[in-house]
Write an enzyme that holds these catalytic residues in place. Structure first.
Site, mmCIF file in Angstrom:
data_model
loop_
_atom_site.group_PDB
_atom_site.id
_atom_site.type_symbol
_atom_site.label_atom_id
_atom_site.label_comp_id
_atom_site.label_asym_id
_atom_site.label_seq_id
_atom_site.Cartn_x
_atom_site.Cartn_y
_atom_site.Cartn_z
ATOM 1 N N CYS A 97 8.158 -42.048 25.601
ATOM 2 C CA CYS A 97 7.326 -42.729 24.815
ATOM 3 C C CYS A 97 7.742 -44.255 25.845
ATOM 4 C CB CYS A 97 8.693 -42.776 23.051
ATOM 5 S SG CYS A 97 8.037 -41.045 22.814
ATOM 6 N N ASN B 182 4.236 -28.095 32.437
ATOM 7 C CA ASN B 182 4.622 -27.008 31.561
ATOM 8 C C ASN B 182 5.379 -27.401 30.088
ATOM 9 O OD1 ASN B 182 5.962 -25.399 34.066
ATOM 10 N ND2 ASN B 182 7.621 -27.173 34.782
ATOM 11 N N HIS C 221 7.619 -34.225 24.642
ATOM 12 C CA HIS C 221 6.743 -35.083 24.697
ATOM 13 C C HIS C 221 5.184 -34.791 25.153
ATOM 14 C CE1 HIS C 221 4.863 -39.325 24.260
ATOM 15 N NE2 HIS C 221 4.183 -39.469 25.818
ATOM 16 N N HIS D 41 3.134 -34.308 28.983
ATOM 17 C CA HIS D 41 3.521 -34.745 29.986
ATOM 18 C C HIS D 41 3.261 -34.010 31.045
ATOM 19 C CE1 HIS D 41 7.345 -33.423 29.516
ATOM 20 N NE2 HIS D 41 8.096 -33.406 31.070
ATOM 21 N N HIS E 21 -4.517 -26.532 42.038
ATOM 22 C CA HIS E 21 -4.993 -25.832 43.887
ATOM 23 C C HIS E 21 -6.706 -26.469 44.037
ATOM 24 C CE1 HIS E 21 -1.620 -22.349 43.549
ATOM 25 N NE2 HIS E 21 -1.541 -24.135 43.840
ATOM 26 N N VAL F 144 10.821 -9.345 35.083
ATOM 27 C CA VAL F 144 12.202 -8.566 35.109
ATOM 28 C C VAL F 144 11.328 -7.403 36.182
ATOM 29 C CG1 VAL F 144 12.945 -10.088 34.452
ATOM 30 C CG2 VAL F 144 12.398 -7.927 33.477
#
Length: 348
Positions: free
Chosen positions: A54, A152, A163, A165, A280, A316
């Site tokens: 922040c 992510n 937050h 980002h 990319h 998996v």
């Protein structure tokens, strides 16, 4: 019996990576009794003095963030890559190869408010994010061969801070994913005389089967070879090598397309949709002087949610030991996303 891609299992080839994906649409009919995630809370405070991202907050290294009003980028306090490190000794053993790895890790905040995400930001605010990405890519790209910008989003994707980002990792080496893409794009160009992804864009625009949204400069598709349930790819309609090559018109149009695709994601299950995404383009650093016309700049969104806001796709077993497998066809996923409202569910 006549084959139907939305009903019958089959495999699809990814020409960007030389890999196959197993498509098993009938698996969506099976009951689910596995892991169920908690529904993410929408109640995130606009400002938290204890949140190190922040404005004006203190980070773990003791530094105080400026009271930024737009984007803010800084060196990661816990970087995976460092610039000044010794190189490992060379090995002549083909089974135990090592190499030098140097780099720089940055963190970039999109907005001063913690409860604001890309789909609810204005196009102008998103364009400011894009401009900062380009500044970071240009600065780091002068020294490093690869600059990976990625976000992510959501706890499901391992994000520990709500937050808004992203991270930017620059490296002296080209990582596996872009390295493989470089090989297959170059091979295609040498054979066909055209960039692989520009031919792909042209054919997707003709077929209109997997398009989610588009504007004058960009198109978002669920790739024919998509692995994740609602995976999408952001592609330019005009050949562009790198982030640095975008025109002012392309940047504004990209901000528009980013807002629209993330609104579609949030509207799917009425939740702040988790994903990993990134960009990319042609390598940088020592590769800037090389001929890279086979490369096409593009973005990728990898969202994990499959059936609802609480049930995700697990990679998996078969996926780890054999090959990727998806549970609904790319065409079905594209149609679902395409038909969702263009206004964010929280604004209706």
């Amino acid at each position: 019996m006549e084959f139907q891609a939305d009903e019958h299992q089959h495999v699809r080839y990814n020409p960007l990576k030389g890999e196959w994906v197993l498509v098993s649409p009938h698996r969506m009919k099976r009951p689910w009794s596995g892991q169920v995630e908690a529904v993410p809370s929408d109640e995130i405070p606009e400002f938290d003095p204890n949140n190190p991202l922040c404005p004006g907050a203190k980070r773990q290294n003791g530094e105080i963030n400026p009271k930024y009003e737009s984007t803010f980028a800084f060196d990661n306090d816990f970087p995976a890559l460092l610039e000044d490190v010794p190189s490992p000794p060379e090995s002549s053993d083909p089974l135990f190869q090592v190499g030098a790895a140097r780099g720089k890790c940055r963190v970039m905040c999109f907005h001063p408010k913690s409860n604001v995400t890309i789909p609810v930001m204005s196009v102008q605010e998103i364009e400011e994010v894009i401009n900062r990405w380009i500044e970071e890519a240009e600065s780091l790209g002068k020294k490093f061969d690869w600059v990976q910008i990625f976000e992510n989003k959501g706890a499901i994707m391992g994000c520990s801070n709500p937050h808004p980002h992203c991270q930017i990792w620059a490296s002296s080496f080209i990582p596996n994913e872009p390295r493989i893409k470089d090989i297959y794009q170059k091979s295609y160009y040498e054979t066909h005389g055209r960039p692989l992804l520009m031919d792909y864009v042209d054919k997707e625009l003709q077929k209109k089967e997997r398009i989610v949204i588009q504007n004058d400069e960009w198109v978002v598709v669920v790739p024919f070879w998509a692995v994740w349930p609602y995976e999408t790819m952001v592609l330019p309609k005009k050949h562009v090598l790198r982030f640095l090559d975008l025109s002012a018109i392309q940047k504004t149009a990209l901000a528009d397309i980013m807002k629209k695709i993330t609104i579609k994601y949030d509207n799917l299950f009425h939740v702040s949709f988790p994903y990993s995404m990134g960009w990319h383009g042609a390598p940088t650093g020592s590769k800037l002087k090389e001929d890279m016309k086979h490369w096409v700049f593009h973005g990728i969104y990898f969202p994990p949610l499959l059936r609802s806001a609480t049930v995700k796709k697990f990679m998996v077993g078969y996926e780890m030991l054999a090959q990727s497998q998806r549970d609904l066809s790319a065409e079905k996923a594209a149609a679902i996303l395409r038909n969702l409202p263009d206004v964010h569910y929280s604004r209706r």
